[in-house]
Motif scaffolding. Structure first.
Motif, PDB file in Angstrom:
ATOM      1  N   ASP A  64       0.849  -1.182   0.000  1.00 58.41           N
ATOM      2  CA  ASP A  64       0.000   0.000   0.000  1.00 58.41           C
ATOM      3  C   ASP A  64       0.888   1.236   0.000  1.00 58.41           C
ATOM      4  OD1 ASP A  64       1.011   0.081   2.558  1.00 58.41           O
ATOM      5  OD2 ASP A  64      -0.873  -0.458   3.543  1.00 58.41           O
ATOM      6  N   LEU A  65       0.247   2.409   0.038  1.00 54.45           N
ATOM      7  CA  LEU A  65       1.009   3.657  -0.015  1.00 54.45           C
ATOM      8  C   LEU A  65       1.913   3.824   1.203  1.00 54.45           C
ATOM      9  CD1 LEU A  65      -1.593   6.258  -1.357  1.00 54.45           C
ATOM     10  CD2 LEU A  65       0.447   5.404  -2.521  1.00 54.45           C
ATOM     11  N   ALA A  66       1.398   3.459   2.389  1.00 56.53           N
ATOM     12  CA  ALA A  66       2.203   3.610   3.607  1.00 56.53           C
ATOM     13  C   ALA A  66       3.476   2.786   3.513  1.00 56.53           C
ATOM     14  CB  ALA A  66       1.378   3.199   4.829  1.00 56.53           C
ATOM     15  N   GLY A  67       3.350   1.564   3.021  1.00 58.29           N
ATOM     16  CA  GLY A  67       4.528   0.715   2.886  1.00 58.29           C
ATOM     17  C   GLY A  67       5.517   1.280   1.886  1.00 58.29           C
ATOM     18  N   PHE A  68       5.010   1.770   0.769  1.00 59.42           N
ATOM     19  CA  PHE A  68       5.893   2.313  -0.262  1.00 59.42           C
ATOM     20  C   PHE A  68       6.640   3.546   0.247  1.00 59.42           C
ATOM     21  CE2 PHE A  68       6.329   5.366  -3.857  1.00 59.42           C
ATOM     22  CZ  PHE A  68       7.371   4.726  -4.496  1.00 59.42           C
ATOM     23  N   PHE A  69       5.922   4.472   0.895  1.00 58.31           N
ATOM     24  CA  PHE A  69       6.586   5.681   1.399  1.00 58.31           C
ATOM     25  C   PHE A  69       7.547   5.355   2.546  1.00 58.31           C
ATOM     26  CE2 PHE A  69       2.744   7.989  -0.358  1.00 58.31           C
ATOM     27  CZ  PHE A  69       3.450   8.520  -1.431  1.00 58.31           C
TER      28      PHE A  69
ATOM     29  N   PRO B 174      -0.111  10.218   7.706  1.00 55.08           N
ATOM     30  CA  PRO B 174       1.037  10.126   8.637  1.00 55.08           C
ATOM     31  C   PRO B 174       2.329   9.725   7.934  1.00 55.08           C
ATOM     32  CG  PRO B 174      -0.919   9.100   9.588  1.00 55.08           C
ATOM     33  CD  PRO B 174      -1.252   9.409   8.162  1.00 55.08           C
ATOM     34  N   GLY B 175       2.256   8.748   7.049  1.00 58.10           N
ATOM     35  CA  GLY B 175       3.454   8.322   6.329  1.00 58.10           C
ATOM     36  C   GLY B 175       4.007   9.433   5.446  1.00 58.10           C
ATOM     37  N   LEU B 176       3.104  10.189   4.794  1.00 57.22           N
ATOM     38  CA  LEU B 176       3.536  11.307   3.960  1.00 57.22           C
ATOM     39  C   LEU B 176       4.210  12.382   4.805  1.00 57.22           C
ATOM     40  CD1 LEU B 176       0.476  11.643   1.559  1.00 57.22           C
ATOM     41  CD2 LEU B 176       2.795  11.009   0.915  1.00 57.22           C
ATOM     42  N   THR B 177       3.623  12.639   5.980  1.00 61.06           N
ATOM     43  CA  THR B 177       4.176  13.671   6.869  1.00 61.06           C
ATOM     44  C   THR B 177       5.579  13.286   7.326  1.00 61.06           C
ATOM     45  OG1 THR B 177       1.948  14.236   7.641  1.00 61.06           O
ATOM     46  CG2 THR B 177       3.807  14.962   8.994  1.00 61.06           C
ATOM     47  N   HIS B 178       5.758  12.020   7.710  1.00 60.31           N
ATOM     48  CA  HIS B 178       7.087  11.563   8.132  1.00 60.31           C
ATOM     49  C   HIS B 178       8.093  11.691   6.994  1.00 60.31           C
ATOM     50  CE1 HIS B 178       5.081   8.897  11.414  1.00 60.31           C
ATOM     51  NE2 HIS B 178       5.335  10.129  11.865  1.00 60.31           N
TER      52      HIS B 178
ATOM     53  N   ASP C 136      13.105  17.229   4.785  1.00 58.80           N
ATOM     54  CA  ASP C 136      13.541  18.514   5.345  1.00 58.80           C
ATOM     55  C   ASP C 136      14.847  18.375   6.131  1.00 58.80           C
ATOM     56  OD1 ASP C 136      11.585  20.159   4.334  1.00 58.80           O
ATOM     57  OD2 ASP C 136      10.190  19.788   5.973  1.00 58.80           O
ATOM     58  N   LYS C 137      14.955  17.255   6.873  1.00 55.84           N
ATOM     59  CA  LYS C 137      16.165  17.057   7.683  1.00 55.84           C
ATOM     60  C   LYS C 137      17.387  16.757   6.826  1.00 55.84           C
ATOM     61  CE  LYS C 137      13.694  15.282  11.754  1.00 55.84           C
ATOM     62  NZ  LYS C 137      13.479  14.087  12.604  1.00 55.84           N
TER      63      LYS C 137
ATOM     64  N   LYS D  94       9.237  16.790  -2.517  1.00 59.40           N
ATOM     65  CA  LYS D  94       8.656  17.374  -1.306  1.00 59.40           C
ATOM     66  C   LYS D  94       7.471  18.282  -1.640  1.00 59.40           C
ATOM     67  CE  LYS D  94       9.647  20.865   2.203  1.00 59.40           C
ATOM     68  NZ  LYS D  94      10.649  21.830   2.708  1.00 59.40           N
ATOM     69  N   LYS D  95       7.626  19.077  -2.675  1.00 60.53           N
ATOM     70  CA  LYS D  95       6.545  19.981  -3.084  1.00 60.53           C
ATOM     71  C   LYS D  95       5.280  19.209  -3.428  1.00 60.53           C
ATOM     72  CE  LYS D  95       5.319  23.412  -6.600  1.00 60.53           C
ATOM     73  NZ  LYS D  95       5.777  24.115  -7.833  1.00 60.53           N
TER      74      LYS D  95
END
Length: 886
Positions: A151-156, A585-589, A595-596, A614-615
């Motif tokens: 799924d998307l969470a796993g991929f990100f 949540p995964g996208l935010t992380h 950024d770091k 990022k954009k």
């Protein structure tokens, strides 16, 4: 004389029984129309147009008979943004077409079936297979992880781990994602940008996992349609069924899949559609323009109506003759229908203008008709005879398409003349006589202007002759640079789908249709032939049945087995994607991680790629935050489809390819084997060129070298090359025949060497100026317009005879005679206008060949008129007065 008495009897009987004559001609016209409608067909097979019995055509037919399964087929080119979508769409389309038995005999994808899906890896070079194995070993950890979290969470999460890899862990970084991180970031950002902005895009995992392997976004389907030859477009229903099926395979959630229809039948269908539309448009244009010219010439609606009725009857009888003489019109001879409009109406113009002049001389109606019939008929017969010379000149040549056009158009001149001399007098006898011309003041002005213009070529004979010589010398230089284009594809409408697709295929050496084929009687001969051909400088590669047995199978099977053990069950049992309810949540992380790490990146490309990604990720978060159910769920599904939907399909196909087994030629499926080995035991060897065959030098080199090894070679390049030679030979032969025949006719009619030289000089000048104009208008000589020069010789000689006779008649007082005001001169002028209008209409045809033919003939008629009305009088003044003075 008996002939004159018989002709007079015929005219008198026609004028005494006009209703009987018209009733009979209408009755025969109805029968002729029915016969033409029932028996006249159009044959679009271009292979029959040129030297059908020549050796190169015989080799072609032998090859087609041996491998007839690909005869009369449509080639469908399926194209999309990704290889995965192309494959799935082409398979769905194949299923729809295979089940449509009403419109198709069969359909198949040449390189996509159960056999090739299982054994495709065996056809890779060993080095290529090793490289693929290395790529997949790198991708194995990624495949394992995404199989656990599809799924998307796993991929990100996987992508975030790749970003967090430290420099010390650089060796392991490649184990996290299957490709270079910056490259993957760019691809993801691009797909996300399109999806966020309402476009449809897919990330191709086949291209990512096997990055160095050649990937194609095209697939090919060979379709054998059921043709309905009772229609002008036999494949129309089948192609419409393909269009419908192509619309049905479109998925509203995926990018558009384009299906191009080309191939032998597709090209012919587009050509027939263009010809039928173009010929209809040209006919309408010609009729309207001819109608206008007739009204100007006659100043009488009755004479115009009589002419059009006569022309219509003539066209009907000409159609019946075509049905009897050739049965089938080809793509060139079909132009005789349009040419008849101009050439046929010219006889009526001569007749009606002489009839009108007789009425203006206060002759009663019947006497005017009788005088017209007796004076015009013989001269029109002469005109038909001389004009037909240029048309008949092509009949003895091997250019069958034009030979049939010459037969039909040349004979139609006499048919139109016969119908004119039978129908027109009867019609004019029944119709009221047109009113006489009443001289008006502006009429005198026109007459005075005409007289002044007529005097110019006589008064300035020397300057005009000198100018003609200068222009002729310039034209010779230009004519030597005339271009030729004998590629049949260039004759077709370049904007049609089939031509666009065909030319795109030509751009790729792997898909070009410009290949050669040769048949070998047995396997050893085929192998020997391939070995000899492979040494030729112009040959890129050869393919035969023996190339379908993979080489180094033991080594490749070992690599494939090792690859299967390495990838493990994740590939064989790759799960379906799971819908991620909330990927925020995964996208935010991932955004926080970028950024770091951005300040730590020193590589400019890495920084730019991560910034773009990022954009797009931030834009997704904004839309997720603002979205409401169910639109939010739909948006998440679109993102997941764009990024991951092709992955399960790639894993499924990879799993199938790991089941490869050692194969021999006997293991090949029959449908594949039959494409390379005929039922009669003939082996087919296909030869690909190394160089661009659009260059005639490369084309000649390729053909010459291959034929030195295999003389009985066939294929499109040879068809093009041999056809070009036949057409050029036919043109030269027709020119010689026309020039000799015209010269003999002139000597027989004029009984004067001087007159013959004058007329022939103007004809040659008109031809020379026409060729120079072709250079200036960038119009190459092709299969269609090459008929123009012999035809123009036939059209021009008649005008020259009439004009020179008029000049001879006024020899004693050149400058006082108005050579432009006689009915003969006016008939020549208006006849040329109608002829040019009929051929000029062809210039608007979407078919490039017919269009160029119309353009060249129209230009040629213009130069004939210039030579007839300006150059011939000037030369005659110098030559004839000098002769008289001596």
């Amino acid at each position: 004389m008996p002939t004159i008495r018989s002709y007079a009897f015929w005219g008198n009987w026609t004028l005494r029984h006009p209703f009987t004559v018209l009733s009979m001609i209408i009755m025969f016209g109805i029968l002729a129309g029915h016969y033409a409608a029932d028996h006249l067909r159009i044959d679009t097979d271009t292979s029959k147009l040129i030297a059908p019995d020549a050796p190169f055509q015989q080799y072609r037919r032998l090859s087609e008979q041996a491998f007839s399964q690909d005869l009369s087929t449509l080639l469908l080119v399926v194209e999309s943004d990704t290889p995965e979508l192309t494959k799935s769409a082409s398979r769905r389309l194949l299923g729809l077409l295979s089940n449509n038995r009403d419109h198709f005999h069969s359909a198949y994808i040449p390189d996509d079936n159960v056999f090739f899906r299982q054994n495709g890896l065996l056809y890779l070079d060993t080095d290529e297979l090793q490289a693929l194995s290395n790529n997949l070993s790198i991708a194995q950890p990624f495949i394992g992880r995404i199989a656990q979290e599809p799924d998307l969470a796993g991929f990100f999460s996987i992508f975030e781990d790749a970003l967090k890899a430290t420099d010390k862990e650089a060796a392991d970084k490649a184990q996290v994602v299957p490709v270079d991180l910056a490259s993957l970031a760019d691809k993801i950002a691009s797909v996300l940008h399109k999806t966020i902005n309402g476009e449809k895009a897919l990330l191709s995992w086949e291209s990512l996992i096997a990055e160095k392997r050649r990937h194609s976004n095209k697939a090919f389907i060979i379709v054998s349609p059921k043709l309905d030859h009772s229609h002008i477009r036999p494949a129309e229903s089948a192609i419409e069924a393909i269009r419908k099926a192509a619309a049905d395979i479109q998925d509203p959630g995926l990018p558009v899949v384009k299906v191009w229809v080309t191939g032998e039948v597709g090209l012919e269908d587009d050509e027939l559609a263009g010809i039928s539309t173009g010929t209809f448009t040209a006919s309408v244009f010609s009729v309207v323009l001819v109608l206008f010219i007739l009204l100007v010439a006659y100043r009488s609606i009755l004479l115009t109506v009589a002419t059009l009725l006569t022309l219509t009857l003539g066209m009907v009888f000409c159609g019946a003759f075509a049905a009897i003489a050739v049965t089938e019109l080809n793509l060139i001879s079909i132009a005789f229908a349009v040419s008849n409009i101009g050439l046929g109406v010219e006889y009526a113009i001569h007749f009606c203008l002489r009839y009108r002049d007789n009425l203006n001389d206060d002759v009663d109606k019947e006497q005017a008709l009788r005088d017209t019939f007796m004076t015009v008929g013989p001269s029109l017969l002469l005109a038909a005879g001389t004009t037909s010379i240029g048309l008949y000149a092509f009949m003895p040549t091997d250019y069958k398409g034009v030979a049939e056009l010459g037969l039909l158009a040349g004979t139609s001149l006499f048919i139109c003349l016969l119908i004119t001399l039978v129908t027109l007098p009867a019609l004019l006898k029944i119709l009221p006589a047109p009113g006489k011309f009443r001289p008006k003041e502006n009429r005198h002005l026109v007459s005075d202007l005409s007289k002044k213009l007529a005097a110019l070529p006589i008064r300035y004979a020397k300057p005009i002759s000198v100018a003609t010589l200068v222009v002729a010398l310039i034209s010779i230089v230009l004519a030597l640079n005339v271009k030729t284009d004998f590629n049949p594809i260039d004759l077709r409408d370049p904007g049609t789908e089939s031509v666009i697709a065909f030319k795109k295929l030509m751009e790729d050496e792997e898909t070009t249709p410009l290949t050669l084929d040769v048949l070998a009687k047995d396997g050893n001969s085929a192998k020997t032939l391939q070995q000899k051909l492979s040494t030729l400088a112009s040959v890129g590669k050869t393919i035969s049945l023996f190339d379908l047995q993979p080489t180094d199978q033991d080594e490749k099977l070992f690599l494939i087995e090792d690859l299967g053990l390495m990838l493990g069950p994740q590939v064989q049992h790759f799960p379906q994607l799971k819908t991620d309810v909330d990927p925020a949540p995964g996208l935010t992380h991932l955004v926080e991680t970028i950024d770091k790490l951005l300040p730590q990146k020193t590589n400019v490309q890495d920084r730019a790629s991560l910034t773009r990604l990022k954009k797009e990720l931030q834009e997704i978060l904004v839309q997720l935050d603002e979205g409401q159910q169910p639109s939010r769920a739909i948006f998440i599904e679109k993102i997941q489809t764009a990024l991951l939907s092709t992955l399960p399909q790639v894993m499924k196909e990879l799993s199938a390819s790991l089941e490869a087994r050692k194969i021999s030629l006997d293991d090949l499926p029959s449908d594949i084997r039959n494409r390379w080995l005929s039922k009669d035991g003939l082996y087919r060897v296909q030869i690909f060129p190394k160089k661009d065959l659009n260059d005639l030098t490369n084309l000649k080199e390729f053909i010459t070298e291959v034929q030195s090894v295999a003389p009985e070679t066939t294929g499109l390049p040879i068809i093009y090359w041999e056809s070009m030679k036949v057409v050029v030979d036919a043109f030269q032969e027709a020119i010689v025949i026309a020039l000799v025949a015209i010269t003999l006719v002139l000597l027989a009619i004029r009984r004067s060497v001087i007159d013959t030289i004058l007329i022939m000089a103007t004809l040659i000048l008109a031809g020379l100026f026409t060729m120079a104009s072709a250079v200036l208008t960038h119009t190459p000589i092709n299969f269609a317009n090459i008929i123009a020069l012999p035809l123009l010789l036939g059209l021009g000689v008649d005008n020259g005879i009439h004009m020179l006779a008029r000049l001879r008649h006024s020899l004693s007082d050149f400058e006082e005679q108005n050579i432009y005001q006689s009915s003969t001169a006016r008939a020549i002028f208006y006849g040329a206008l109608t002829t040019s209008s009929s051929f000029g209409g062809l210039a608007f045809s979407p078919h490039a060949g017919i269009s160029s033919m119309g353009l060249i003939i129209t230009i040629g008629i213009f130069w004939i008129m210039v030579c007839t009305f300006i150059i011939l009088p000037a030369l005659s003044k110098l030559v004839l007065t000098h002769k008289e003075g001596n």
